[in-house]
Design a protein around this motif. Sequence first.
Motif, PDB file in Angstrom:
ATOM      1  N   GLU A 189       0.837  -1.195   0.000  1.00 20.44           N
ATOM      2  CA  GLU A 189       0.000   0.000   0.000  1.00 20.44           C
ATOM      3  C   GLU A 189       0.872   1.246   0.000  1.00 20.44           C
ATOM      4  O   GLU A 189       1.383   1.640   1.039  1.00 20.44           O
ATOM      5  CB  GLU A 189      -0.900   0.014   1.247  1.00 20.44           C
ATOM      6  CG  GLU A 189      -1.900  -1.116   1.324  1.00 20.44           C
ATOM      7  CD  GLU A 189      -3.024  -0.963   0.319  1.00 20.44           C
ATOM      8  OE1 GLU A 189      -3.397   0.186  -0.004  1.00 20.44           O
ATOM      9  OE2 GLU A 189      -3.515  -2.007  -0.146  1.00 20.44           O
ATOM     10  N   PRO A 190       1.055   1.862  -1.164  1.00 18.01           N
ATOM     11  CA  PRO A 190       1.855   3.089  -1.174  1.00 18.01           C
ATOM     12  C   PRO A 190       1.156   4.211  -0.415  1.00 18.01           C
ATOM     13  O   PRO A 190      -0.072   4.217  -0.282  1.00 18.01           O
ATOM     14  CB  PRO A 190       1.996   3.426  -2.653  1.00 18.01           C
ATOM     15  CG  PRO A 190       1.046   2.572  -3.384  1.00 18.01           C
ATOM     16  CD  PRO A 190       0.572   1.498  -2.482  1.00 18.01           C
ATOM     17  N   VAL A 191       1.952   5.152   0.083  1.00 22.60           N
ATOM     18  CA  VAL A 191       1.431   6.311   0.805  1.00 22.60           C
ATOM     19  C   VAL A 191       1.821   7.583   0.053  1.00 22.60           C
ATOM     20  O   VAL A 191       2.795   7.596  -0.695  1.00 22.60           O
ATOM     21  CB  VAL A 191       1.956   6.372   2.256  1.00 22.60           C
ATOM     22  CG1 VAL A 191       1.496   5.151   3.048  1.00 22.60           C
ATOM     23  CG2 VAL A 191       3.470   6.500   2.296  1.00 22.60           C
ATOM     24  N   ILE A 192       1.052   8.631   0.265  1.00 25.50           N
ATOM     25  CA  ILE A 192       1.364   9.913  -0.362  1.00 25.50           C
ATOM     26  C   ILE A 192       2.443  10.603   0.464  1.00 25.50           C
ATOM     27  O   ILE A 192       2.374  10.658   1.689  1.00 25.50           O
ATOM     28  CB  ILE A 192       0.105  10.791  -0.489  1.00 25.50           C
ATOM     29  CG1 ILE A 192      -0.859  10.137  -1.485  1.00 25.50           C
ATOM     30  CG2 ILE A 192       0.474  12.201  -0.931  1.00 25.50           C
ATOM     31  CD1 ILE A 192      -2.177  10.859  -1.642  1.00 25.50           C
ATOM     32  N   HIS A 227       1.792  17.121  -0.964  1.00 32.68           N
ATOM     33  CA  HIS A 227       0.529  16.472  -0.627  1.00 32.68           C
ATOM     34  C   HIS A 227      -0.625  17.173  -1.327  1.00 32.68           C
ATOM     35  O   HIS A 227      -1.611  17.560  -0.706  1.00 32.68           O
ATOM     36  CB  HIS A 227       0.317  16.470   0.886  1.00 32.68           C
ATOM     37  CG  HIS A 227       1.249  15.559   1.601  1.00 32.68           C
ATOM     38  ND1 HIS A 227       0.884  14.323   2.049  1.00 32.68           N
ATOM     39  CD2 HIS A 227       2.562  15.688   1.920  1.00 32.68           C
ATOM     40  CE1 HIS A 227       1.908  13.730   2.633  1.00 32.68           C
ATOM     41  NE2 HIS A 227       2.942  14.548   2.566  1.00 32.68           N
ATOM     42  N   HIS A 275       0.016  14.064  -6.593  1.00 34.60           N
ATOM     43  CA  HIS A 275       0.086  13.129  -5.480  1.00 34.60           C
ATOM     44  C   HIS A 275       1.245  12.179  -5.759  1.00 34.60           C
ATOM     45  O   HIS A 275       1.190  11.379  -6.695  1.00 34.60           O
ATOM     46  CB  HIS A 275      -1.233  12.371  -5.316  1.00 34.60           C
ATOM     47  CG  HIS A 275      -2.391  13.300  -5.126  1.00 34.60           C
ATOM     48  ND1 HIS A 275      -2.656  13.924  -3.929  1.00 34.60           N
ATOM     49  CD2 HIS A 275      -3.315  13.753  -5.990  1.00 34.60           C
ATOM     50  CE1 HIS A 275      -3.716  14.705  -4.066  1.00 34.60           C
ATOM     51  NE2 HIS A 275      -4.124  14.622  -5.314  1.00 34.60           N
ATOM     52  N   HIS A 276       2.291  12.297  -4.953  1.00 32.46           N
ATOM     53  CA  HIS A 276       3.488  11.479  -5.109  1.00 32.46           C
ATOM     54  C   HIS A 276       3.364  10.285  -4.166  1.00 32.46           C
ATOM     55  O   HIS A 276       3.159  10.457  -2.962  1.00 32.46           O
ATOM     56  CB  HIS A 276       4.740  12.289  -4.768  1.00 32.46           C
ATOM     57  CG  HIS A 276       4.875  13.534  -5.590  1.00 32.46           C
ATOM     58  ND1 HIS A 276       5.132  13.513  -6.934  1.00 32.46           N
ATOM     59  CD2 HIS A 276       4.784  14.838  -5.252  1.00 32.46           C
ATOM     60  CE1 HIS A 276       5.210  14.747  -7.393  1.00 32.46           C
ATOM     61  NE2 HIS A 276       4.979  15.581  -6.388  1.00 32.46           N
ATOM     62  N   TYR A 277       3.515   9.082  -4.711  1.00 33.16           N
ATOM     63  CA  TYR A 277       3.341   7.860  -3.932  1.00 33.16           C
ATOM     64  C   TYR A 277       4.691   7.236  -3.602  1.00 33.16           C
ATOM     65  O   TYR A 277       5.545   7.099  -4.466  1.00 33.16           O
ATOM     66  CB  TYR A 277       2.467   6.872  -4.701  1.00 33.16           C
ATOM     67  CG  TYR A 277       1.034   7.325  -4.766  1.00 33.16           C
ATOM     68  CD1 TYR A 277       0.106   6.882  -3.833  1.00 33.16           C
ATOM     69  CD2 TYR A 277       0.609   8.217  -5.750  1.00 33.16           C
ATOM     70  CE1 TYR A 277      -1.219   7.315  -3.880  1.00 33.16           C
ATOM     71  CE2 TYR A 277      -0.709   8.651  -5.800  1.00 33.16           C
ATOM     72  CZ  TYR A 277      -1.609   8.202  -4.863  1.00 33.16           C
ATOM     73  OH  TYR A 277      -2.913   8.631  -4.909  1.00 33.16           O
ATOM     74  N   TRP A 302      10.316   6.901  -3.750  1.00 37.57           N
ATOM     75  CA  TRP A 302       9.320   7.607  -4.561  1.00 37.57           C
ATOM     76  C   TRP A 302       9.040   6.737  -5.775  1.00 37.57           C
ATOM     77  O   TRP A 302       9.921   6.480  -6.588  1.00 37.57           O
ATOM     78  CB  TRP A 302       9.867   8.968  -4.965  1.00 37.57           C
ATOM     79  CG  TRP A 302       8.995   9.805  -5.841  1.00 37.57           C
ATOM     80  CD1 TRP A 302       7.640   9.733  -5.987  1.00 37.57           C
ATOM     81  CD2 TRP A 302       9.421  10.871  -6.679  1.00 37.57           C
ATOM     82  NE1 TRP A 302       7.197  10.689  -6.857  1.00 37.57           N
ATOM     83  CE2 TRP A 302       8.281  11.396  -7.304  1.00 37.57           C
ATOM     84  CE3 TRP A 302      10.660  11.432  -6.963  1.00 37.57           C
ATOM     85  CZ2 TRP A 302       8.339  12.462  -8.196  1.00 37.57           C
ATOM     86  CZ3 TRP A 302      10.720  12.482  -7.851  1.00 37.57           C
ATOM     87  CH2 TRP A 302       9.572  12.994  -8.454  1.00 37.57           C
ATOM     88  N   THR A 331       3.603   9.064  -9.565  1.00 39.81           N
ATOM     89  CA  THR A 331       2.869  10.311  -9.317  1.00 39.81           C
ATOM     90  C   THR A 331       1.591  10.306 -10.131  1.00 39.81           C
ATOM     91  O   THR A 331       1.601   9.932 -11.310  1.00 39.81           O
ATOM     92  CB  THR A 331       3.731  11.535  -9.720  1.00 39.81           C
ATOM     93  OG1 THR A 331       4.925  11.524  -8.934  1.00 39.81           O
ATOM     94  CG2 THR A 331       2.983  12.841  -9.513  1.00 39.81           C
TER      95      THR A 331
END
Length: 151
Positions: free
Chosen positions: A61-64, A68, A73-75, A83, A86
């Motif tokens: 589960e990637p997070v931002i 932000h 939205h960069h994951y 990183w 996006t």
Amino acid sequence: MKMPRLPLSGQCRCGEIRVEVTAEPLMTAVCHCTGCQSMSSSAFSLTAMIPSSGFKVTQGEPVIGGLHGPQQHHYFCAYCMTWMFTRIDGVDAFVNVRPSLFDERKWFVPFIETMTKEKLPWAHTPATHSYEGFPPFEDFEKLMAEFATAQ
């Protein structure tokens, strides 16, 4: 260099998050903006613009992180903080994936470079097209068509 056979698999540095690409990129790019320099801890960021329908996270589960929103939205991987990709608000057609994540990555060559007005003076790429900012929106269709024929 030719892109390897699809699908392409990739992962963050620690392997917690895996991704898969089943569609060829619409275009490849380098961004020299200071934001990308900071987030990548490098002179620029690399991007493969993958059609949204051809990209999926297959594990984790990637997070931002990074910025932000509200526009980008960069994951990232929550564990190793790599990183990974996006998503841009209002641009649902593609996902900007970091091609250095792929298990096979030597095929990647940037077609365009953006934000060259912010690039470090020693940073050079083999990109075919160079822009001080971002290409005008109306140029994207022509650029993607040229990229497709070059592949």
